[in-house]
Structure formats: structure tokens, C-alpha cells
Motif scaffolding. Structure first.
Motif, PDB file in Angstrom:
ATOM      1  N   THR A 105       1.168  -0.142 -13.936  1.00 55.75           N
ATOM      2  CA  THR A 105      -0.037   0.537 -13.474  1.00 55.75           C
ATOM      3  C   THR A 105      -1.039   0.602 -14.617  1.00 55.75           C
ATOM      4  N   VAL A 129       0.835  -1.200   0.000  1.00 60.89           N
ATOM      5  CA  VAL A 129       0.000   0.000   0.000  1.00 60.89           C
ATOM      6  C   VAL A 129       0.870   1.250   0.000  1.00 60.89           C
ATOM      7  N   GLN A 130       1.912   1.261   0.829  1.00 62.34           N
ATOM      8  CA  GLN A 130       2.793   2.429   0.897  1.00 62.34           C
ATOM      9  C   GLN A 130       3.482   2.674  -0.439  1.00 62.34           C
ATOM     10  N   CYS A 137       1.014   4.100  -3.037  1.00 60.55           N
ATOM     11  CA  CYS A 137       0.734   5.524  -2.808  1.00 60.55           C
ATOM     12  C   CYS A 137       1.889   6.402  -3.264  1.00 60.55           C
ATOM     13  N   SER A 138       3.114   5.902  -3.165  1.00 65.49           N
ATOM     14  CA  SER A 138       4.262   6.675  -3.626  1.00 65.49           C
ATOM     15  C   SER A 138       4.391   6.638  -5.145  1.00 65.49           C
ATOM     16  N   ASP A 183       1.699   6.198  -7.355  1.00 57.75           N
ATOM     17  CA  ASP A 183       0.549   6.905  -7.940  1.00 57.75           C
ATOM     18  C   ASP A 183       0.168   8.060  -7.014  1.00 57.75           C
ATOM     19  N   ARG A 184       0.959   9.114  -7.034  1.00 57.87           N
ATOM     20  CA  ARG A 184       0.828  10.188  -6.057  1.00 57.87           C
ATOM     21  C   ARG A 184      -0.444  11.027  -6.239  1.00 57.87           C
ATOM     22  N   ARG A 187      -8.828   8.018  -8.607  1.00 58.29           N
ATOM     23  CA  ARG A 187      -8.498   9.331  -9.146  1.00 58.29           C
ATOM     24  C   ARG A 187      -9.678  10.266  -8.902  1.00 58.29           C
ATOM     25  N   MET A 211      -6.283   2.501  -6.701  1.00 61.50           N
ATOM     26  CA  MET A 211      -6.058   3.904  -6.373  1.00 61.50           C
ATOM     27  C   MET A 211      -7.105   4.756  -7.090  1.00 61.50           C
ATOM     28  N   THR A 260      -5.763   8.404  -4.424  1.00 66.39           N
ATOM     29  CA  THR A 260      -5.900   7.963  -3.035  1.00 66.39           C
ATOM     30  C   THR A 260      -6.263   6.494  -2.994  1.00 66.39           C
ATOM     31  N   LEU A 261      -5.908   5.846  -1.915  1.00 62.35           N
ATOM     32  CA  LEU A 261      -6.143   4.412  -1.784  1.00 62.35           C
ATOM     33  C   LEU A 261      -7.637   4.104  -1.857  1.00 62.35           C
TER      34      LEU A 261
END
Length: 399
Positions: A315, A260-261, A264-265, A267-268, A291, A289, A271-272
Motif C-alpha cells: 500500500t 475492491v472488497q 476496503c478490508s 485499508d479500513r 483518506r 482509497m 473509502t473507495l
């Protein structure tokens, strides 16, 4: 005078218009009940989430988060402790539709489980028995007949598209009267109002109803539809990537929290939104994630990892369409359901859905006014004449 000139000025005199009229008439009569069922059920389903909330069909819907959401890794750990032997298929984070974590588990059957948004504890299973909204959805999708019904729904969608094509041909009233065909004059007789309703409603809804018919064909035969679109324009981003991984057992497997971390890094800008666990030994792990303020999966990135080594694979940015084929495939779900862009679009979609049964009913009334009413009058007169003659000939033995 050319055919085009005759069609523009006096379309009623053309044989092609009369042929289209007959096709439109009888297809509409045959499909009347289908059109009413599909239109009414679709309009109801536009507001499914609101109806579930109001009628209390979805437990825990009124829960609210008191600060940050619970760690999804803790949610999964609680699920595995509460349901030993079951496999967690996916976990969706709370959002606009569901106030809780919603997880799908497979073990002795497939179940949906809710988890507290604040601390991740297991709240319980969603009801397995079908609600009245489930029945409405089943009616809309499969005509209450399972896989066969889905195919029959596809056939109905083909005929709905045929109704629209023939309808626009016979709608054209000529250059002098086309503006009148766009509106309803409620000052006229009820028969004329009925005709105007059929004509105007058919014109103003033809584009979206035609798209619904097209998406109905897609839902019935997705593979064939996909191949047909791909032959015209290549489909690149509208389909998930085909990923197969080799199982690697060197070292310790990464934790869900680390996946998860990293997602998130990577696909900045998103949000999860959830986790899709591997469905087989050679399938990847997907971190979902969101958008923007996406409601469904139409604006969701999937960040793929090797679940054994932790290696990032790729991705998939669903909804970031690159070709016309991508747009066509991607649009089938959001434009069919109309639940992704707020309340105003929902209202428009629901009202337009009700136009389908309106067209079916007004079409039947038009057929009654033009043909059946006259036949009924002739039969009534004949029956009255026979009754009168019988009363004169047959003696009355009660005297």
C-alpha cells in the motif's frame, strides 16, 4: 560602522542595494507581460471547477446520487460493452469535483467517459474540443507553446524567484521606516499610493509567490528537481513504489469486485476512490482509497495487487510524509493550486495570484514616475522649442 549596521539603518547608501535595484527593475520590465498572464490565469484556474459548473462546460455536473453508488465493476463492464476494443485506463468515483464516475479509455485516442452514479450506465463522452478554461490552463502551464512553453515557464519561474530575492533586499527601508513599508497610506498622492502598493503587496505575498516560483521550476524539470531534493533529504513516500510483477496464469483470474472488497478490508480507514488498471503486462492493479474528504490525489492510498494471482503487494500512502524531502515534493501540487482546503483558501490564493500582475503594473508606473516621466517632459519641451523656431523661420506662402 559594519555592513550590517549600515544596511539596517541606511540601506539606500549601499552599492549592493543599488545593484539589486537594477536587477529587479529590468527583470520586472522584461517579464511584465509574462507576470500579468501567469498571475491572472492562475487566479482564474483556482475556481476552475466552480466556473465549469456555472458556465455549463462540464456535462452531467448536476446529477445527484439517490442512495449508494453504483458498483465500480458494473461501471467497467458497461464501458467495455460500449467501447469494445478500448482499454479502460482508470475509473474515478464521484466526488466533490465530479458528480459522475469519470473513466479514461484508450483505443483510437484517449477519451474521458461519464457514467451514471446511481446505476453505472454510460452517459457519454466529455467534450474533446478545448474550452476557454482549457486555453487558460494551457496558457498558465505552457504559455500556449507545448513542451517548449513549459520549459520557458520554468525559466520565467527562475526569474520570478530572482525578483523576489532582489525585491526583499531593496524593500528594507531602514529601522526607522520599516513599519510604514508594510501598509498603504491612501491619503497620499497617487504616486505615493502606487509606491506603497508595490512595497506592501510584495512583502505580504513574497512567501507564497516564491513557493509558486519554486513549484514552477519543479513542473518544468521534475526529474532534476527530484534529484536535487533527494540529495538533501531522502524521498521515501512521495514517489510511487517501483513494482514489477511476473505474469501468473495458474487458475482463474480474480474479479475486480474481489479486488475492491480486499482493498476496503486492508485499508479500513479510507473509502473507495477509484481504480488504476495495469498499464502493461508487468504492472500491478491499483485500488485507490481516499483518506478523509480528499479532493485530489494528495490524500489517497493506492493498494497494489497482482492482477493475475490476486496477491496483495503493498500500500502506497501518498501524503503520509516521512522525511523533509517527502514534504517538499508532496507540497508542490496542493500548495501551488490551493484547491484542496475549501473556499477560504481558494479566495486567498486567487487574491495572492492577482498580486503578481499588480506588482508588475505598479512597478512599471514607478519606473514611469521616477525616470520616464522626466524624459518625456524634456522631450516635450524640446519638441515645443523646435516647433516654435520652425514656425518663426519658415515663411507662410499662404499670405
Amino acid at each position: 560602522m559594519s555592513f550590517l549596521q549600515r544596511y539596517l539603518q541606511r540601506p539606500q547608501q549601499l552599492a549592493v542595494r543599488r545593484i539589486n535595484f537594477q536587477i529587479h527593475l529590468w527583470a520586472g520590465i522584461i517579464l511584465t507581460l509574462y507576470l500579468i498572464a501567469i498571475g491572472v490565469s492562475g487566479s482564474i484556474l483556482v475556481f476552475r471547477h466552480e466556473l465549469e459548473r456555472v458556465s455549463g462546460l462540464k456535462p452531467w455536473q448536476e446529477m445527484r446520487t439517490n442512495g449508494p453508488l453504483a458498483d465500480v465493476a458494473n461501471v467497467v463492464a458497461n464501458l467495455e460493452a460500449a467501447y469494445p476494443g478500448s482499454h479502460v485506463v482508470s475509473v474515478d468515483l464521484p466526488g466533490e469535483i465530479d458528480a459522475t464516475f469519470v473513466s479514461v479509455l484508450e483505443g483510437r485516442g484517449r477519451i474521458k467517459v461519464a457514467s451514471d452514479p446511481n446505476d453505472g450506465r454510460v452517459l457519454g463522452e466529455f467534450p474533446r474540443q478545448a474550452t476557454w478554461l482549457d486555453v487558460v490552463q494551457d496558457l498558465h502551464e505552457t504559455l500556449l507553446a507545448g513542451r517548449v512553453g513549459r520549459k520557458l515557464n520554468g525559466v520565467g519561474a527562475i526569474f520570478l524567484l530572482l525578483l523576489n530575492v532582489t525585491g526583499i533586499v531593496i524593500w528594507w527601508p531602514g529601522l526607522r521606516n520599516w513599519k510604514r513599508a508594510l501598509k498603504v497610506d491612501f491619503r497620499r498622492s497617487w504616486r505615493r499610493v502606487n509606491f506603497d502598493l508595490h512595497s506592501a503587496a510584495g512583502f505580504w505575498t513574497i512567501l507564497i509567490v516564491s513557493f509558486w516560483a519554486l513549484s514552477g521550476i519543479y513542473f518544468a524539470w521534475p526529474r532534476q528537481f527530484f534529484l536535487a531534493v533527494n540529495s538533501v533529504s531522502p524521498i521515501i513516500s512521495a514517489r510511487p513504489p517501483a513494482i514489477r510483477i511476473a505474469r501468473e496464469v495458474d487458475g482463474e483470474e480474480p474479479t475486480l469486485r474481489s479486488f475492491v472488497q480486499r482493498a476496503c478490508s486492508i485499508d479500513r480507514g479510507a473509502t473507495l476512490g477509484g481504480v488504476a488498471f495495469p498499464y502493461g503486462p508487468r504492472a500491478p492493479l491499483g485500488i485507490l482509497m481516499r483518506r478523509g474528504n480528499s479532493v485530489g490525489r494528495e490524500y489517497v492510498d493506492t493498494v497494489y495487487f497482482n492482477p493475475y494471482s490476486g496477491a496483495y503487494i503493498s500500500t502506497w500512502r501518498y501524503g503520509v510524509n516521512q522525511t523533509l524531502g517527502d514534504w517538499i515534493i508532496w507540497a508542490q501540487v496542493p500548495l501551488h493550486f490551493g484547491t484542496y482546503w475549501g473556499l477560504p483558501i481558494k479566495i486567498i490564493w486567487a487574491v495572492t495570484g492577482l498580486a503578481i500582475p499588480l506588482l508588475a503594473v505598479t512597478g512599471l508606473l514607478m519606473y514611469w514616475n521616477r525616470a520616464l516621466r522626466r524624459q518625456w517632459k524634456r522631450l516635450s519641451k524640446s519638441a515645443g522649442f523646435v516647433t516654435s523656431v520652425t514656425n518663426q523661420v519658415v515663411p507662410d506662402y499662404r499670405r
